[in-house]
Design a protein around this motif. Structure first.
Motif, PDB file in Angstrom:
ATOM      1  N   GLN A  61      -3.374   3.701   5.684  1.00  0.00           N
ATOM      2  CA  GLN A  61      -3.227   4.892   4.849  1.00  0.00           C
ATOM      3  C   GLN A  61      -2.836   6.090   5.721  1.00  0.00           C
ATOM      4  N   VAL A  62      -3.471   6.198   6.899  1.00  0.00           N
ATOM      5  CA  VAL A  62      -3.113   7.286   7.815  1.00  0.00           C
ATOM      6  C   VAL A  62      -1.645   7.169   8.193  1.00  0.00           C
ATOM      7  N   GLN A  65       0.838  -1.198   0.000  1.00  0.00           N
ATOM      8  CA  GLN A  65       0.000   0.000   0.000  1.00  0.00           C
ATOM      9  C   GLN A  65       0.871   1.245   0.000  1.00  0.00           C
ATOM     10  N   TRP A  86       0.825   6.058   6.548  1.00  0.00           N
ATOM     11  CA  TRP A  86       1.760   6.466   5.507  1.00  0.00           C
ATOM     12  C   TRP A  86       1.509   7.885   5.047  1.00  0.00           C
ATOM     13  N   THR A  87       0.543   8.572   5.654  1.00  0.00           N
ATOM     14  CA  THR A  87       0.253   9.942   5.226  1.00  0.00           C
ATOM     15  C   THR A  87       0.816  10.956   6.201  1.00  0.00           C
ATOM     16  N   LEU A  88       0.707  10.658   7.492  1.00  0.00           N
ATOM     17  CA  LEU A  88       1.049  11.679   8.487  1.00  0.00           C
ATOM     18  C   LEU A  88       2.489  11.536   8.963  1.00  0.00           C
ATOM     19  N   VAL A 130       2.474   1.582  -3.584  1.00  0.00           N
ATOM     20  CA  VAL A 130       1.597   2.057  -4.660  1.00  0.00           C
ATOM     21  C   VAL A 130       1.234   3.521  -4.446  1.00  0.00           C
ATOM     22  N   MET A 131       1.024   3.868  -3.169  1.00  0.00           N
ATOM     23  CA  MET A 131       0.649   5.240  -2.857  1.00  0.00           C
ATOM     24  C   MET A 131       1.796   6.207  -3.142  1.00  0.00           C
ATOM     25  N   GLN A 132       3.032   5.712  -3.060  1.00  0.00           N
ATOM     26  CA  GLN A 132       4.188   6.580  -3.306  1.00  0.00           C
ATOM     27  C   GLN A 132       4.762   6.357  -4.692  1.00  0.00           C
ATOM     28  N   ASP A 133       3.982   5.860  -5.619  1.00  0.00           N
ATOM     29  CA  ASP A 133       4.395   5.627  -7.012  1.00  0.00           C
ATOM     30  C   ASP A 133       5.564   4.658  -7.110  1.00  0.00           C
ATOM     31  N   ARG A 134       5.658   3.720  -6.167  1.00  0.00           N
ATOM     32  CA  ARG A 134       6.709   2.711  -6.260  1.00  0.00           C
ATOM     33  C   ARG A 134       6.068   1.371  -6.572  1.00  0.00           C
ATOM     34  N   ILE A 135       6.905   0.326  -6.651  1.00  0.00           N
ATOM     35  CA  ILE A 135       6.365  -1.011  -6.888  1.00  0.00           C
ATOM     36  C   ILE A 135       6.256  -1.774  -5.579  1.00  0.00           C
TER      37      ILE A 135
END
Ligand code: SF4
Ligand code: SF4
Lengths: 179, 350
Positions: B310-311, B39, B313-315, B42-47
């Motif tokens: 998701q939280v 997750q 990897w966002t904060l 993908v969220m950080q444009d990686r594989i």
């Protein structure tokens, strides 16, 4: 030159930013957008359709490395139009090299205009720090760092040393053997 | 309850607990290891991790948790010279045990009629389920403090102290956030709370939205996930498990995942309608109803975990004084006000 002052506006601290929740939702919006857009692109590609890639990753050893146009890579010695090496064995590069990894021995050149040429020219890439000083120091533009080759690793320190024919590209570098 | 219990009751209870701890706990925890990697990638444009393979098959990196487990199991289990040996070994067991108990106390389903008798799908059904789970969660802090103290390392001890201060602050918020909701439900039992939501046809999140936000925040803090991961601080600030290696370290990691699952389970049970599916009368559907109950409960847990991930990897991480300020000065008063208002509204309601 006159000093110019640019006033940077401080970000405003409103109630919305203070309680942080709105900002969290904004941040989540951004990361969720990336997540779903990339997932969509990945699945499109997995189905064999064309489209943008879902990631920017280069799977390096599997795929070729992508080098920048001006990437500073392994050294290369250049030749004159008549095929002789350009190097005049002035030792400027050897002198400026901060890693002291260039070894040159000089000899008289048959061409009196040139006077001297390098008999041997070794660069120990195991010690080189890829600063590019040698390229800048050369008065006759004989050495470049644009061989666009980054896979120079070897099994022994000895194999990291490149000699003159190898740097000129006359003979290929022997592949290094373990042990 | 009469003793000796009938054999099939004992078997069923054991099966339920095994399902909760092994089926749900271990498998979701392992799966979370994969979700976390993928997750974020993908969220950080990686594989993301995709190299572990069995005979050249990688299935999107799904084998990485297995590789992790093998690596942790085969690593040297190093105990530092200054460590207090028995405590050093006991700490991860306490942490993990507390997490496992909480897992078994979640209401995976209600009571279904099947094959001529009623089956209660909650592994450990207790009239005091909610406070007991909160207490067991709080008990996990003993493992952390013990780990820091027994390591004989000042860094570990400091990490443990950070952990203790943070967890105590947020346990209080956790309990007081639930107070209002439980007052409305009129029960401390998870199953009863779910039934209340089914009866009234409304989920707890709509009854007490503020409590939901407070509980979610405090829950993230109690599970020591980013943005509240100061007790461990994987790479920068050294945490309480700095002197642990091998599977003992793995147990602390598992505890984190278990606690996340438990927090999401409590949220699901009390705020998201538990095992219920709107529009379906599950308890009367027999075996199918039971399967759907467990399925919907686990699915809701997974959705919440997805959100928490998701939280995570966002904060960015909070500073420690900010963590404590947020807990004591903001969340706790809010939770108490929420409770008082709820009590008055319920009292004055015609
Ligand atoms: S790049 Fe720098 S270190 Fe390497 S050979 Fe040239 S001068 Fe020496
Ligand atoms: S500076 Fe240029 S000409 Fe002088 S020795 Fe080095 S490569 Fe040869």
């Amino acid at each position: 030159m006159a000093i110019t002052v640019r006033t940077v506006k401080r970000p405003e601290r409103t109630f919305a930013t203070e309680i942080y929740l709105v900002e969290i939702v904004k941040g989540l919006g951004l990361t969720f957008r990336h997540l779903f857009v990339n997932l969509y692109r990945h699945s499109k590609r997995a189905l064999g359709l064309k489209g943008l890639p879902g990631s920017v990753t280069v799977q390096y050893p599997d795929d070729p490395a992508v080098l920048g146009k001006r990437a500073r890579t392994r050294h290369r010695l250049l030749k004159r139009d008549d095929g002789a090496p350009r190097c005049t064995a002035c030792l400027l590069c050897e002198t400026i090299c901060p890693a002291k990894c260039i070894r040159i021995t000089a000899e008289n050149a048959p061409d009196v205009q040139v006077e001297k040429r390098a008999k041997t020219f070794d660069i120990d890439l195991g010690m080189c720090i890829f600063c590019g000083y040698c390229v800048e120091a050369c008065p006759v533009d004989a050495i470049h760092m644009d061989a666009n080759e980054v896979e120079i690793s070897a099994y022994s320190r000895k194999d990291m040393i490149w000699n003159m024919p190898e740097l000129l590209g006359d003979v290929p570098k022997k592949p290094s053997q373990p042990g | 309850m009469t003793f000796p219990l009938p054999l099939n009751d004992v078997l069923f209870a054991t099966a339920k607990i095994l399902f909760a701890v092994l089926g749900v706990g271990l498998s979701i925890a392992g799966f979370l290891g994969w979700v976390e990697r993928k997750q974020s990638a993908v969220m950080q444009d990686r594989i993301g991790a995709n190299r572990a393979d069995i005979f050249g098959i990688t299935i999107l990196g799904l084998f990485h948790p297995i590789a992790d487990a093998i690596k942790l199991l085969t690593k040297e289990d190093f105990v530092p010279k200054m460590a207090r040996k028995p405590l050093h070994g006991l700490a991860p067991i306490i942490s993990l045990g507390a997490g496992m108990f909480c897992l078994a106390a979640l209401p995976y389903g209600g009571v279904v009629d099947f094959a001529g008798r009623a089956w209660d799908l909650t592994p450990i059904a207790l009239p005091m389920g909610v406070p007991l789970v909160l207490a067991a969660l709080a008990f996990g802090v003993h493992g952390i403090v013990m780990a820091g103290y027994a390591s004989g390392s000042n860094y570990g001890l400091l990490g443990a102290l950070r952990g203790a201060a943070q967890m105590i602050a947020y346990e209080v918020c956790l309990a007081s956030a639930l107070a209002g909701l439980l007052f409305i439900y009129g029960t401390l039992d998870f199953s009863e709370a779910v039934l209340w939501q089914v009866r009234h046809g409304v989920w707890g999140i709509f009854v007490q939205p503020l409590a939901f936000i407070i509980f979610l925040t405090a829950g993230t803090a109690v599970t020591k996930r980013i943005p509240f991961d100061l007790p461990e601080g994987e790479s920068e600030i050294v945490g309480y498990h700095v002197e642990y290696s091998g599977m003992k370290f793995g147990m602390f990691m598992m505890t984190d995942f278990f606690e996340s699952i438990v927090i999401c389970g409590v949220i699901t049970a009390l705020f998201l309608g538990g095992w219920s599916i709107p529009g379906l009368d599950l308890p009367s559907m027999g075996l199918l109803g039971g399967v759907l109950m467990v399925g919907s409960f686990v699915a809701k847990i997974m959705l919440m975990l997805f959100l928490l991930m998701q939280v995570r990897w966002t904060l960015p991480r909070f500073r420690f004084d900010q963590v404590l300020d947020l807990g004591w000065k903001n969340l706790l008063p809010l939770a108490l006000i929420n409770f008082l208002v709820t009590v008055w509204v319920v009292y004055l309601w015609p």
